[in-house]
Design an enzyme around this catalytic site. Structure first.
Site, PDB file in Angstrom:
ATOM      1  N   SER A 196      31.063  -8.465  88.097  1.00  0.00           N
ATOM      2  CA  SER A 196      31.499  -9.871  88.140  1.00  0.00           C
ATOM      3  C   SER A 196      31.535 -10.419  89.560  1.00  0.00           C
ATOM      4  CB  SER A 196      32.878 -10.011  87.501  1.00  0.00           C
ATOM      5  OG  SER A 196      33.836  -9.250  88.223  1.00  0.00           O
ATOM      6  N   GLY A 197      31.626  -9.527  90.546  1.00  0.00           N
ATOM      7  CA  GLY A 197      31.699  -9.984  91.939  1.00  0.00           C
ATOM      8  C   GLY A 197      33.059  -9.766  92.574  1.00  0.00           C
ATOM      9  N   ASP A 224      66.093   1.457  49.277  1.00  0.00           N
ATOM     10  CA  ASP A 224      64.974   2.087  48.569  1.00  0.00           C
ATOM     11  C   ASP A 224      63.801   2.129  49.536  1.00  0.00           C
ATOM     12  OD1 ASP A 224      63.240   3.098  46.669  1.00  0.00           O
ATOM     13  OD2 ASP A 224      62.742   1.133  45.867  1.00  0.00           O
ATOM     14  N   ASN A 241      64.035  14.853  39.795  1.00  0.00           N
ATOM     15  CA  ASN A 241      63.905  13.756  38.837  1.00  0.00           C
ATOM     16  C   ASN A 241      62.850  14.076  37.764  1.00  0.00           C
ATOM     17  OD1 ASN A 241      64.459  11.226  37.775  1.00  0.00           O
ATOM     18  ND2 ASN A 241      62.989  10.178  39.098  1.00  0.00           N
ATOM     19  N   SER A 274      40.601  -3.264  85.838  1.00  0.00           N
ATOM     20  CA  SER A 274      41.922  -3.320  85.187  1.00  0.00           C
ATOM     21  C   SER A 274      41.828  -4.067  83.858  1.00  0.00           C
ATOM     22  CB  SER A 274      42.976  -3.957  86.098  1.00  0.00           C
ATOM     23  OG  SER A 274      42.532  -5.143  86.697  1.00  0.00           O
ATOM     24  N   MET A 314      63.287  15.150  34.761  1.00  0.00           N
ATOM     25  CA  MET A 314      63.526  16.397  34.038  1.00  0.00           C
ATOM     26  C   MET A 314      63.136  16.261  32.563  1.00  0.00           C
ATOM     27  SD  MET A 314      64.557  18.825  36.050  1.00  0.00           S
ATOM     28  CE  MET A 314      65.160  19.986  34.825  1.00  0.00           C
ATOM     29  N   PRO A 371      59.990   3.469  51.060  1.00  0.00           N
ATOM     30  CA  PRO A 371      58.668   3.811  50.495  1.00  0.00           C
ATOM     31  C   PRO A 371      58.387   5.305  50.573  1.00  0.00           C
ATOM     32  CG  PRO A 371      58.527   2.013  52.095  1.00  0.00           C
ATOM     33  CD  PRO A 371      59.878   2.612  52.238  1.00  0.00           C
ATOM     34  N   LYS A 426      62.086   6.732  42.879  1.00  0.00           N
ATOM     35  CA  LYS A 426      63.176   6.198  43.701  1.00  0.00           C
ATOM     36  C   LYS A 426      63.636   4.826  43.212  1.00  0.00           C
ATOM     37  CE  LYS A 426      60.489   6.728  47.256  1.00  0.00           C
ATOM     38  NZ  LYS A 426      59.460   7.493  46.539  1.00  0.00           N
ATOM     39  N   GLY A 478      38.231  -8.381  86.549  1.00  0.00           N
ATOM     40  CA  GLY A 478      37.025  -8.929  85.941  1.00  0.00           C
ATOM     41  C   GLY A 478      36.089  -7.794  85.554  1.00  0.00           C
TER      42      GLY A 478
END
Length: 638
Positions: A479-480, A117, A172, A549, A174, A119, A44, A475
């Site tokens: 943790s309380g 171009d 390509n 959470s 060739m 990737p 490419k 927490g």
């Protein structure tokens, strides 16, 4: 003086005239945006370098540097390595691959070009999607020695999915197969079968050698059996349906409210589809307000007409509300607005899709919060099979349902790229994680409406003589949280405050009994609790929640549900070692032994709040004092 009459000596005025004439000539040329794509090492970058070289878009100093670089990297036969013109990153030159998207401009006598171009490596498929998003044509390269590969299929599928209808199949190298027509025909036959299966109705095959220049600017004597156009001639003459968008109903997303002074107010943006003239009746969405266009303003003066692709400022005959993110449309055929959709997602992040997590969705100039459900299926790019999946990983292509927090103005991507194409952005990192294409709104989005209620949330709160609030305790386990939250509610109850405590363990006995502890289930657990907390706050209550959470994104999602000033994040800050030492429920012991999977702090992460409203250090404060401190802060805010 006689020398000065020679045509080769020109005055500044003559030179200026030449420049003006040159600019005018090129200004009115059509512009073709195209990409080169395919698998790794299909050539490419070499092809684009060859196009730049043959179109004489390389300065002498660039050419000298290119020749020196080619010798340094040991190009075969000391010839020019055209790929070095495009592969600008050091890592690209070292590895001989393209990593980033490289945009290059060149022009011929007939047309201007911007080429991307992209990737070929699977890891950088996301960059290919970026390059394809604005392209009119795709040159899909295939190494004649390798044939059709998985990445060839993936890039072809993506190009077609994104809406590119002009495709060149460039076989390509060739020169490395002795310009064999049999090899070429076999590859074209193989690709035709695949292209037909994904809906590509036509493409233009051509045998080329980017390195040798065969069939690039002129037909090569090495392929007398090829009677088609050379690549550059095809690019110059391929028909672009530039009038298609102009023939559609008028749509313009507002990018900016132009208010330089009190005497002028206009709405700036690029016209996505259609055309507009002064006097046209328009509708602003999603509000539905109507007016007429009084002026079409540009930097070069007012226009009598503007069409798709032009950037303009529209002025209205009436003072109506219109702001960034709104869509201006022709009044009698406006687009839809909805908050639930089916869409195709191309996942572009190393981190998999978190089902139920809230992301930013950028659709045109609209920015809303969106959650994504588990995929309906993902597409196998080799077989086009629809496979079951619980999430989307890097480069996965899947069909999903998603819901936004408010209606967005849209059209199906097949009809309108601007109002149908979107990206998803991670709220914490601001990284783009996916590109998507809307198919249609879900029927339930049109059938379910908000019912107006006579008793407002303010009326509920007034009856209770208090301001609603959500105290969100977070927490580690142990943790309380529950202990302190329970004390806070008891103290508020004694103060005649109307409260309700939602505890993490308790809701899993009923509302969330169907959820486990995977990351997706944890996200859904918090989403449901957030919705319940919101309803209770609407009823005028002070809602207290005690949940681990663990993820910031979900805590911020709940914060966004609650009116500003009513959400208080309470971080019960207890070190892991201290929480594990308490281990009242014996959970840490099970997690350490491997009997309890996905346990926060052990084999599942906890993302501590960065700026909570309240932080309680349980190593320096007992539960009673902590509860008093929280209540003091709450009542102080209220």
């Amino acid at each position: 003086m006689s020398d000065m009459a020679d045509p080769i000596y020109k005055t500044d005025a003559l030179i200026s005239e030449d420049i003006d004439a040159y600019l005018k000539t090129h200004q009115h040329k059509s512009l073709l945006r195209f990409i080169t794509c395919g698998s790794v090492d299909d050539g490419k970058s070499t092809l684009i370098g060859r196009l730049l070289y043959d179109s004489k878009m390389i300065f002498e100093d660039q050419l000298a540097a290119l020749e020196a670089d080619s010798k340094r990297v040991g190009t075969q036969g000391q010839e020019i390595d055209f790929a070095l013109l495009v592969d600008g990153l050091a890592a690209e030159r070292e590895q001989g691959i393209t990593i980033d998207v490289a945009y290059r401009f060149f022009t011929t006598e007939k047309r201007k070009f911007i080429v991307a171009d992209t990737p070929g490596h699977e890891q950088y498929t996301r960059n290919m999607v970026t390059g394809a998003s604005t392209a009119d044509l795709a040159v899909i390269l295939i190494d004649a020695r390798k044939g059709v590969l998985t990445q060839t299929r993936r890039h072809s599928f993506l190009a077609h999915l994104i809406g590119i209808r002009n495709i060149v199949l460039a076989v390509n190298k060739m020169d490395l197969v002795d310009y064999s027509q049999t090899v070429f025909d076999d590859i074209v036959e193989d690709y035709t079968a695949f292209a037909t299966s994904i809906g590509i109705e036509s493409f233009t095959p051509m045998p080329i050698s980017g390195f040798k220049g065969d069939n690039i600017t002129a037909n090569s004597p090495n392929t007398p059996w090829y009677t088609g156009k050379p690549l550059i001639e095809h690019l110059e003459t391929v028909e672009l349906d530039v009038t298609a968008d102009q023939g559609k109903p008028f749509r313009m997303a507002v990018q900016w409210v132009n208010r330089p002074n009190l005497d002028f107010r206009g709405f700036s943006g690029q016209i996505a589809t259609g055309r507009v003239v002064p006097g046209d009746a328009i509708r602003v969405l999603p509000s539905g307000k109507t007016s007429t266009v009084s002026r079409i303003v540009t930097l070069d003066g007012d226009l009598d007409q503007a069409v798709a692709g032009q950037s303009v400022t529209l002025c209205f005959a009436d003072e109506i509300d219109c702001s960034r993110g709104d869509v201006i449309a022709i009044a009698d055929t406006p687009p839809e607005a909805a908050d639930q959709f089916e869409a195709t997602l191309v996942w572009m992040s190393d981190d998999a899709l978190h089902v139920g997590r809230s992301y930013w969705m950028k659709l045109g100039t609209q920015m809303v919060s969106v959650t994504v459900q588990a995929p309906k299926y993902v597409v196998n790019v080799n077989t086009m099979e629809h496979l079951a999946a619980k999430t989307l990983d890097l480069n996965a292509i899947g069909v999903v349902e998603l819901a936004t927090d408010k209606p967005v103005v849209f059209e199906a991507y097949a009809q309108n790229r601007t109002l149908g194409g979107f990206i998803l952005v991670d709220k914490l990192t601001n990284n783009t994680v996916a590109a998507g294409m809307l198919h249609f709104s879900l029927r339930r989005a049109q059938n379910v409406h908000w019912q107006a209620l006579d008793i407002s949330r303010d009326a509920h709160a007034s009856l209770k003589n208090q301001k609603p609030a959500v105290l969100w305790f977070t927490g580690l386990s142990g943790s309380g949280k529950s202990t302190i939250a329970n004390l806070v509610e008891k103290k508020l109850h004694r103060m005649n405050r109307h409260t309700f405590l939602l505890d993490g363990d308790n809701v899993r006995h009923g509302l969330n009994k169907d959820l486990g502890f995977t990351e997706a289930d944890r996200i859904e657990n918090i989403r449901r609790v957030g919705e319940v907390a919101k309803l209770m706050a609407d009823a005028g209550l002070i809602v207290i929640t005690a949940f681990i959470s663990p993820f910031r994104a979900e805590r911020e999602m709940v914060r966004a549900m609650i009116p500003e000033g009513e959400f208080f994040e309470v971080f019960i800050d207890t070190p892991l070692a201290e929480a594990e030492k308490r281990d009242v429920k014996g959970l840490y012991k099970k997690a350490r032994s491997g009997d309890l999977k996905n346990f926060t702090g052990i084999d599942s992460p906890y993302e501590a709040p960065e700026s909570p409203e309240v932080r309680i250090d349980t190593t320096a404060m007992d539960p009673e004092a902590a509860a008093d401190a929280i209540i003091e802060r709450l009542l102080g805010w209220h």
